[in-house]
Scaffold this motif. Sequence first.
Motif, PDB file in Angstrom:
ATOM      1  N   ARG A 172      46.810  28.969  35.918  1.00  0.00           N
ATOM      2  CA  ARG A 172      46.306  30.086  35.109  1.00  0.00           C
ATOM      3  C   ARG A 172      44.890  30.465  35.515  1.00  0.00           C
ATOM      4  O   ARG A 172      44.550  31.637  35.603  1.00  0.00           O
ATOM      5  N   GLU A 173      44.064  29.476  35.783  1.00  0.00           N
ATOM      6  CA  GLU A 173      42.692  29.731  36.205  1.00  0.00           C
ATOM      7  C   GLU A 173      42.657  30.396  37.585  1.00  0.00           C
ATOM      8  O   GLU A 173      41.858  31.306  37.825  1.00  0.00           O
ATOM      9  N   ALA A 174      43.527  29.975  38.478  1.00  0.00           N
ATOM     10  CA  ALA A 174      43.543  30.504  39.841  1.00  0.00           C
ATOM     11  C   ALA A 174      43.949  31.982  39.883  1.00  0.00           C
ATOM     12  O   ALA A 174      43.411  32.751  40.680  1.00  0.00           O
ATOM     13  N   ILE A 175      44.888  32.385  39.024  1.00  0.00           N
ATOM     14  CA  ILE A 175      45.351  33.772  39.082  1.00  0.00           C
ATOM     15  C   ILE A 175      44.567  34.698  38.155  1.00  0.00           C
ATOM     16  O   ILE A 175      44.658  35.912  38.290  1.00  0.00           O
ATOM     17  N   GLY A 176      43.788  34.162  37.237  1.00  0.00           N
ATOM     18  CA  GLY A 176      42.973  35.001  36.366  1.00  0.00           C
ATOM     19  C   GLY A 176      43.768  35.635  35.245  1.00  0.00           C
ATOM     20  O   GLY A 176      44.957  35.406  35.071  1.00  0.00           O
ATOM     21  N   GLU A 177      43.068  36.495  34.517  1.00  0.00           N
ATOM     22  CA  GLU A 177      43.672  37.145  33.347  1.00  0.00           C
ATOM     23  C   GLU A 177      44.568  38.317  33.706  1.00  0.00           C
ATOM     24  O   GLU A 177      45.512  38.617  33.010  1.00  0.00           O
ATOM     25  N   SER A 178      44.239  39.032  34.774  1.00  0.00           N
ATOM     26  CA  SER A 178      45.026  40.203  35.147  1.00  0.00           C
ATOM     27  C   SER A 178      45.103  40.293  36.675  1.00  0.00           C
ATOM     28  O   SER A 178      44.291  39.702  37.384  1.00  0.00           O
ATOM     29  N   PRO A 179      46.084  41.035  37.176  1.00  0.00           N
ATOM     30  CA  PRO A 179      46.234  41.157  38.632  1.00  0.00           C
ATOM     31  C   PRO A 179      45.002  41.790  39.284  1.00  0.00           C
ATOM     32  O   PRO A 179      44.284  42.573  38.665  1.00  0.00           O
ATOM     33  N   LEU A 180      44.791  41.461  40.529  1.00  0.00           N
ATOM     34  CA  LEU A 180      43.692  42.023  41.296  1.00  0.00           C
ATOM     35  C   LEU A 180      44.029  43.454  41.687  1.00  0.00           C
ATOM     36  O   LEU A 180      45.102  43.733  42.208  1.00  0.00           O
ATOM     37  N   VAL A 181      43.116  44.391  41.404  1.00  0.00           N
ATOM     38  CA  VAL A 181      43.305  45.789  41.774  1.00  0.00           C
ATOM     39  C   VAL A 181      42.719  46.002  43.174  1.00  0.00           C
ATOM     40  O   VAL A 181      41.580  45.625  43.441  1.00  0.00           O
ATOM     41  N   CYS A 182      43.513  46.578  44.062  1.00  0.00           N
ATOM     42  CA  CYS A 182      43.091  46.820  45.449  1.00  0.00           C
ATOM     43  C   CYS A 182      43.140  48.308  45.747  1.00  0.00           C
ATOM     44  O   CYS A 182      43.870  49.066  45.094  1.00  0.00           O
ATOM     45  N   ARG A 183      42.375  48.714  46.758  1.00  0.00           N
ATOM     46  CA  ARG A 183      42.430  50.091  47.258  1.00  0.00           C
ATOM     47  C   ARG A 183      42.577  50.046  48.769  1.00  0.00           C
ATOM     48  O   ARG A 183      41.877  49.295  49.443  1.00  0.00           O
ATOM     49  N   SER A 184      43.502  50.852  49.280  1.00  0.00           N
ATOM     50  CA  SER A 184      43.716  50.971  50.719  1.00  0.00           C
ATOM     51  C   SER A 184      43.740  52.447  51.071  1.00  0.00           C
ATOM     52  O   SER A 184      44.234  53.270  50.303  1.00  0.00           O
TER      53      SER A 184
END
Length: 94
Positions: free
Chosen positions: A30-42
């Motif tokens: 749980r700590e490794a993935i955080g509270e919410s998904p990582l937002v990326c921009r490409s």
Amino acid sequence: MTYPKAMPIVEVEWLDSAAKGRWSTPEQYREAIGESPLVCRSAGYLFIKNRVRVGLVQSQNATGDVMDLIDIPRSVVRSIRVLAPAAKKKEVKL
């Protein structure tokens, strides 16, 4: 020299996936993935866009070959913003 396919340049905002590949406690995961998904921009040339995927390529050459594809599942795409419309076909003098 004329480029065979005009493609717009876009920026895609999308949610990344996470993976952790070792034995861990549930709390460590749980700590490794955080509270919410990582937002990326490409950003890149919009190669394909359909119900399933959005594909961007970094480069194209005058013979129609493309290079450096990122294929993003449509289900994780948050937005697509056009940075530059598809250029009209025109002769490029070198």
